[in-house]
Design a protein around this motif. Structure first.
Motif, short mmCIF file in Angstrom:
data_model
loop_
_atom_site.label_atom_id
_atom_site.label_comp_id
_atom_site.label_asym_id
_atom_site.label_seq_id
_atom_site.Cartn_x
_atom_site.Cartn_y
_atom_site.Cartn_z
N VAL A 32 128.21 57.42 46.89
CA VAL A 32 128.58 56.62 48.05
C VAL A 32 129.86 55.88 47.67
O VAL A 32 129.91 55.21 46.65
N ASP A 90 117.83 45.63 43.00
CA ASP A 90 118.77 44.74 42.29
C ASP A 90 119.93 44.24 43.15
O ASP A 90 120.69 43.39 42.70
N LYS A 104 102.31 47.61 27.96
CA LYS A 104 103.65 47.96 28.43
C LYS A 104 103.70 49.44 28.86
O LYS A 104 104.24 49.78 29.91
C1 LIG Z 1 116.96 48.47 29.27
C2 LIG Z 1 116.29 47.90 30.49
C3 LIG Z 1 114.95 47.56 30.42
C4 LIG Z 1 114.30 47.07 31.56
N1 LIG Z 1 112.97 46.78 31.47
C5 LIG Z 1 112.30 46.38 32.57
C6 LIG Z 1 110.88 46.18 32.52
O1 LIG Z 1 110.27 46.29 31.46
N2 LIG Z 1 110.24 45.84 33.67
C7 LIG Z 1 110.90 45.73 34.87
O2 LIG Z 1 110.23 45.48 35.89
N3 LIG Z 1 112.24 45.89 34.96
C8 LIG Z 1 112.97 46.22 33.85
N4 LIG Z 1 114.32 46.42 33.91
C9 LIG Z 1 115.04 46.17 35.19
C10 LIG Z 1 114.90 47.35 36.14
O3 LIG Z 1 115.22 48.53 35.47
C11 LIG Z 1 115.79 47.17 37.38
O4 LIG Z 1 115.51 45.94 37.97
C12 LIG Z 1 115.53 48.31 38.37
O5 LIG Z 1 116.01 49.53 37.84
C13 LIG Z 1 116.16 48.05 39.73
O6 LIG Z 1 115.84 49.11 40.60
P1 LIG Z 1 116.87 49.58 41.72
O7 LIG Z 1 116.19 50.67 42.48
O8 LIG Z 1 117.40 48.40 42.45
O9 LIG Z 1 118.12 50.14 40.91
P2 LIG Z 1 118.25 51.41 39.95
O10 LIG Z 1 116.95 51.75 39.33
O11 LIG Z 1 119.41 51.11 39.08
O12 LIG Z 1 118.65 52.58 40.95
C14 LIG Z 1 119.89 52.67 41.61
C15 LIG Z 1 120.18 54.11 41.93
O13 LIG Z 1 121.36 54.18 42.72
C16 LIG Z 1 122.24 55.17 42.19
N5 LIG Z 1 123.60 54.78 42.55
C17 LIG Z 1 124.28 53.68 42.14
N6 LIG Z 1 125.50 53.65 42.70
C18 LIG Z 1 125.61 54.76 43.45
C19 LIG Z 1 126.62 55.28 44.31
N7 LIG Z 1 127.78 54.65 44.49
N8 LIG Z 1 126.38 56.43 44.96
C20 LIG Z 1 125.20 57.10 44.82
N9 LIG Z 1 124.21 56.65 44.03
C21 LIG Z 1 124.40 55.49 43.38
C22 LIG Z 1 121.96 55.15 40.70
O14 LIG Z 1 122.36 56.35 40.08
C23 LIG Z 1 120.44 54.96 40.69
O15 LIG Z 1 119.77 56.19 40.81
C24 LIG Z 1 115.01 46.89 32.79
C25 LIG Z 1 116.37 47.23 32.85
C26 LIG Z 1 117.02 47.72 31.72
C27 LIG Z 1 118.48 48.09 31.80
#
Ligand SMILES: Cc1cc2nc3c(=O)[nH]c(=O)nc-3n(C[C@H](O)[C@H](O)[C@H](O)COP(=O)(O)OP(=O)(O)OC[C@H]3O[C@@H](n4cnc5c(N)ncnc54)[C@H](O)[C@@H]3O)c2cc1C
Length: 406
Positions: A78, A301, A379
């Protein structure tokens, strides 16, 4: 027929599509856009970065979960979206018009404008970056052999938050493997965390946080606290300690590997769309829509939700991303079926568990504290539960965490 466009297939976006496919019967067509054909479990990125599990273990094909009769899946990036025109712009496909859009684009690394952070340190926000970290560390270990420069054996993690600490634990577990590549003793692999905060592991009570810090010390992980990072140079982190001003010479820590885990922001596309946001997060309405646009949902997020009587939004986690997705699917299904919408979104955390390596962890769940090996089992069970909600039983069987006996 209405058109629902879902941006991002992470925890929030993919779960929304899975739920909508169950709840909708011809009222709308869904288009899901993700930049990769696979979903990755972000919560295990640190394990891939340390090289303790292969990337395939945390990835699965999105197409397997998409019902083509209800959803069109587009692999593309996107480039922008416009709430005014209700258009989504993609790099390699035509623009898409939506009736409802669900923005679930996740997070990016936040450098806070610190000089050299982008150029001279390694971020860890997606599976490709996690693989790059592992490759970099292994190359550093191999580079030690010819010149015996101890710098190659040093790893610095900038930021000792939840992610930095989980990564440090995994790196400690990986020491014997790194040592073998370098031809040294595991104890010679130095791991340091540099962090500005006054208290580590602030999400936990004192007993749990102290337990975590003790564990890190036992694992011979150096913690440089109260340290504000000023600049990152190649192989060098410059910082000042609390109380020191600009006249004090900077402290320096040297390492062949510098990893950046100081924090994350929501996708920059959110701000570019003209939405009012702070660090890529929009304070959403009670139905998780943009403040003045009920056709545009923001979840995961990129969204900020305030707890009742709270001063700060809930932390961004996979757990809340999944819960928002479940809510949005219910809300949209109600709207499309002309039913009453559900009550305002509310969140009940099931607890938080931080791992420090494969067999040690600490956390709170259902009002109880857990430490050590039992916490590490908990976990893995939590990770299996998220995997079940996204990939179903098939993915749990293939990619689930059942490495419980040691
Ligand atoms: C190392 C680590 C450990 C963590 N541990 C925990 C835990 O133990 N427990 C917990 O609850 N949370 C944990 N978190 C936090 C959690 O991973 C995030 O809060 C979660 O991934 C958010 O989900 P999301 O769907 O908003 O984003 P994401 O999971 O990041 O998904 C976003 C998606 O959008 C896609 N995307 C982004 N930009 C574009 C674009 N421009 N065009 C097309 N696609 C795009 C990405 O490729 C991805 O597939 C951790 C995070 C990290 C980094």
């Amino acid at each position: 027929m209405k058109h629902i466009v879902v941006l991002g297939a992470g925890y929030a976006g993919l779960r929304t599509v899975i739920r909508l496919q169950k709840l909708l019967h011809g009222q709308a067509h869904i288009t899901l856009i993700n930049q990769n054909p696979y979903h990755y479990q972000t919560t295990a990125l640190h394990e891939v970065a340390a090289g303790n599990i292969p990337p395939e273990k945390i990835c699965f094909d999105i197409a397997d979960l998409v019902d083509p009769a209800k959803t069109t899946f587009i692999v593309d990036r996107v480039s922008s979206f416009s709430p005014q025109t209700r258009l989504v712009h993609l790099i390699d496909h035509d623009d898409l018009h939506y009736d409802y859009c669900i923005v679930a684009l996740g997070f990016v690394s936040e450098t806070f404008g610190i000089e050299g952070a982008e150029e001279n340190s390694l971020p860890m926000t997606n599976v490709r970056q996690a693989m790059q970290i592992n490759e970099h560390i292994e190359n550093q270990m191999a580079a030690y052999q010819p010149n015996h420069d101890a710098n190659h054996l040093r790893i610095i993690i900038c930021g000792a938050g939840f992610t930095g600490i989980e990564l440090a634990g995994e790196l400690a577990d990986a020491r014997p493997r790194y040592a073998k590549i370098a031809g040294v003793e595991p104890g010679q692999i130095e791991i340091e965390m540099i962090d500005a905060s006054k208290r580590l592991l602030p999400m936990f009570n004192d007993a749990l946080a102290n337990y975590g810090i003790r564990l890190l010390h036992q694992l011979n992980i150096r913690i440089t606290q109260h340290a504000r990072i000023n600049k990152i140079q190649p192989d060098l982190v410059d910082y000042r300690l609390d109380g020191e001003d600009s006249t004090t010479p900077l402290h320096q820590s040297q390492a062949g590997t510098i990893i950046w885990t100081t924090g994350v922001s929501g996708s920059s596309l959110v701000g570019q769309a003209g939405l009012q946001q702070r660090r890529g997060r929009v304070m959403v309405s009670p139905h998780l829509t943009a403040p003045n646009d009920d056709q545009l949902y923001l979840i995961g997020d990129v969204a900020a939700v305030m707890p009742p009587n709270g001063k700060r939004p809930y932390p961004t986690t996979a757990q809340i991303a999944l819960s928002m997705a479940n809510y949005v699917a219910e809300d949209l299904a109600a709207r499309l079926n002309n039913r009453e919408r559900p009550d305002a979104y509310s969140y009940h955390s099931q607890g938080t568990v931080a791992s420090i390596g494969n067999t040690r962890a600490l956390g709170m769940a259902s009002g109880h504290s857990y430490m050590g090996y039992p916490a590490s089992v908990l976990k893995k069970m939590i990770m299996n539960k998220s995997l079940l909600e996204l990939g179903g039983a098939k993915q749990v069987i293939h990619k689930g965490r059942f490495d419980l006996y040691h």
